[in-house]
Design a protein around this motif. Sequence first.
Motif, PDB file in Angstrom:
ATOM      1  N   GLU A  57      -3.429  32.663  26.832  1.00 36.01           N
ATOM      2  CA  GLU A  57      -2.469  32.670  27.941  1.00 36.01           C
ATOM      3  C   GLU A  57      -1.052  32.861  27.433  1.00 36.01           C
ATOM      4  O   GLU A  57      -0.240  33.578  28.052  1.00 36.01           O
ATOM      5  CB  GLU A  57      -2.584  31.374  28.729  1.00 36.01           C
ATOM      6  N   ALA A  58      -0.713  32.246  26.309  1.00 35.92           N
ATOM      7  CA  ALA A  58       0.619  32.438  25.724  1.00 35.92           C
ATOM      8  C   ALA A  58       0.812  33.887  25.286  1.00 35.92           C
ATOM      9  O   ALA A  58       1.890  34.469  25.471  1.00 35.92           O
ATOM     10  CB  ALA A  58       0.805  31.490  24.542  1.00 35.92           C
ATOM     11  N   GLU A  94      -5.659  28.581  25.839  1.00 39.97           N
ATOM     12  CA  GLU A  94      -4.210  28.344  25.962  1.00 39.97           C
ATOM     13  C   GLU A  94      -3.422  29.330  25.105  1.00 39.97           C
ATOM     14  O   GLU A  94      -2.333  29.775  25.488  1.00 39.97           O
ATOM     15  CB  GLU A  94      -3.874  26.909  25.546  1.00 39.97           C
ATOM     16  N   THR A 138      12.666  30.274  29.108  1.00 39.61           N
ATOM     17  CA  THR A 138      11.449  31.068  29.272  1.00 39.61           C
ATOM     18  C   THR A 138      11.593  32.429  28.620  1.00 39.61           C
ATOM     19  O   THR A 138      12.700  32.929  28.382  1.00 39.61           O
ATOM     20  CB  THR A 138      11.112  31.263  30.750  1.00 39.61           C
ATOM     21  N   ASP A 153      10.941  35.324  29.986  1.00 41.01           N
ATOM     22  CA  ASP A 153      11.610  36.249  30.899  1.00 41.01           C
ATOM     23  C   ASP A 153      13.119  36.029  30.912  1.00 41.01           C
ATOM     24  O   ASP A 153      13.898  36.989  31.005  1.00 41.01           O
ATOM     25  CB  ASP A 153      11.049  36.093  32.309  1.00 41.01           C
ATOM     26  N   ARG A 181      -0.636  36.515  26.633  1.00 37.18           N
ATOM     27  CA  ARG A 181      -0.440  37.293  27.864  1.00 37.18           C
ATOM     28  C   ARG A 181       0.989  37.133  28.392  1.00 37.18           C
ATOM     29  O   ARG A 181       1.609  38.097  28.873  1.00 37.18           O
ATOM     30  CB  ARG A 181      -1.434  36.851  28.936  1.00 37.18           C
ATOM     31  N   SER A 182       1.511  35.927  28.332  1.00 39.30           N
ATOM     32  CA  SER A 182       2.860  35.670  28.840  1.00 39.30           C
ATOM     33  C   SER A 182       3.910  36.459  28.066  1.00 39.30           C
ATOM     34  O   SER A 182       4.796  37.088  28.658  1.00 39.30           O
ATOM     35  CB  SER A 182       3.159  34.166  28.758  1.00 39.30           C
ATOM     36  N   THR A 197      -3.256  42.448  25.829  1.00 40.00           N
ATOM     37  CA  THR A 197      -1.850  42.804  25.597  1.00 40.00           C
ATOM     38  C   THR A 197      -1.584  44.243  26.012  1.00 40.00           C
ATOM     39  O   THR A 197      -1.307  45.104  25.174  1.00 40.00           O
ATOM     40  CB  THR A 197      -1.491  42.622  24.111  1.00 40.00           C
ATOM     41  N   ALA A 224       3.715  40.115  28.886  1.00 39.25           N
ATOM     42  CA  ALA A 224       4.368  40.412  30.163  1.00 39.25           C
ATOM     43  C   ALA A 224       5.878  40.477  29.998  1.00 39.25           C
ATOM     44  O   ALA A 224       6.549  41.324  30.617  1.00 39.25           O
ATOM     45  CB  ALA A 224       3.982  39.361  31.206  1.00 39.25           C
ATOM     46  N   SER A 225       6.441  39.612  29.174  1.00 45.02           N
ATOM     47  CA  SER A 225       7.878  39.652  28.934  1.00 45.02           C
ATOM     48  C   SER A 225       8.287  40.936  28.211  1.00 45.02           C
ATOM     49  O   SER A 225       9.356  41.501  28.477  1.00 45.02           O
ATOM     50  CB  SER A 225       8.315  38.427  28.117  1.00 45.02           C
TER      51      SER A 225
END
Length: 404
Positions: free
Chosen positions: A208-209, A205, A162, A164, A211-212, A49, A215-216
Motif C-alpha cells: 500500500e505504501a 502494508e 503527505t 502529495d 502504491r501511495s 506501480t 500515485a504521488s
Amino acid sequence: MLNRLAGLCLALLLAACATTPVTVSDERPLVMLVSIDGFRADYLDRGITPNLSRLAAEGATGPMRPSFPSVTFPNHYTLVTGLHPDHHGIVGNTMIDAELGRFSLGNQQAVTDRRWWDQGEPIWVTAERQGVKTATMFWPGSEADIRGVRPSLWAPFDKSMTGDARVDQVLAWMDLPQDRRPQLTTLYFDIVDTAGHHNGPDAPETAEAIRSVDASIGRLGEGLKARGLYERTVIVVVSDHGMAATSPERVLVLDDILDPAAVQIVYGGAVTFLNPVEGREAEVERALLGSRPHLDCWRKSEIPARFVLGSNPRVPAILCAAEPGWLLATRDWPVTKPGGAHGYDNQAPEMQAIFIAHGPGVVRGRRLRDLDSVDVQPFLARLLGVQAPRGDGRPKDTEAVTRR
C-alpha cells in the motif's frame, strides 16, 4: 558570427574541464531527483506501480548497488556527492566523532551542523556555486549550510507531510518566474521504508505504501504536464537501499557472545558499530572477531576492501555484519515480531536499489547494468551542465542513459 562560434567552442572546452565553472544554458533540462527510501529493486516487478513502471519503460532503468552500510543517511549522501560513506564522512545513521560528539537522525542540532557534512560536496552546493538554482523537498544534508552554501529553496524535514503535499510544494516552486525557478529539485518519500521496517517487504502494508508513492509520482508528472514542463524535465528516480525480511527466529543476541558492558554500541541491527570499553579491548576482540554462523566481525582496518569502509575516523573500532535477514540484538533491545531491515552486504539481492531516468535525451527502453550509487552524482552534473568534484563514481556507467 565568428565571435559567436568562438564563444561556443570556448563553452564546450570549459564543459570538458574539471576546474572552471560553465555558464548554464537555458536549453538545459529541468532535473528532478526523486528518492523513494527503502524501495527494493524488485518492487518494480510487482505490478503495483503503473507510474514508475511507465517511466522505466519509456526511459532508462536498472538495479543499483548501494554503498555499505546500506542505510539511509550514508546512501542519500552518496547519491548526491558521488562518494562512498568512508569518503564523505556520513558513515552511519548514528555515529560518533571525536570532536563533534554523537550524530543521529533525530538529533536536530547535529543534522543541521555543517561540520558533519563538509567532507563531501552535494550536487546542490556544486550547482549553486556555478549559478544554477536548486531546491530540496527534503534530503539528508539539505538542512545544513554545507561548505557555507544552501539550496536556493529548501524545507526542514517533516515526516507528517503527505507525499502529495510534498509534490504540490515542488510544483509550486515550478510556478516561480524562470529566473527563480530551480533547475535541480530533490523530492524525498519515506513511507515505503517505514512500512518495510514495521511489516516486512512482502506485507500488504508495504504494498500500500508503494502504491501511495507511485500515485504521488503520477501527480508530479501530471502537474509538470499542466505547466508545460514535462517535456523538458528529466525525472531521475532512485532509492537508497532495499529491504530484507526479518523475524524473531533469526536473531543473534550479543549478550550470548560477550558481556555487553564491555562495549559501546554506536549503531545496531543488520550492521553493528561497536567500540570496546577502555581496558577491555582484548576481551572484546577475542569474543567478536572472525566469522560465526550468520555474523562476521572485523577490526575497522580489516573490513573487506570491497565495502570501501574503514579509513574514516568516524568508523568504529569493530564492525559486525549480519547475514541478510538476520539481526544482532541485545536482551535490552529484543526483536519481538517480524519486520524488515537493511544495512546488509551491499551486493545482497535484497539490498539492491532502483534507478530510473526519464525525459529529454534519455534513451527509451534502455536497460542498465552494474550501476552503483556513486554513479548518480556525475550523471546529475552532466544533465545540469556543471563541473562536479571528482568522486568515486564512473561517469561511463551512466553514459548509456543518453547515448544512442
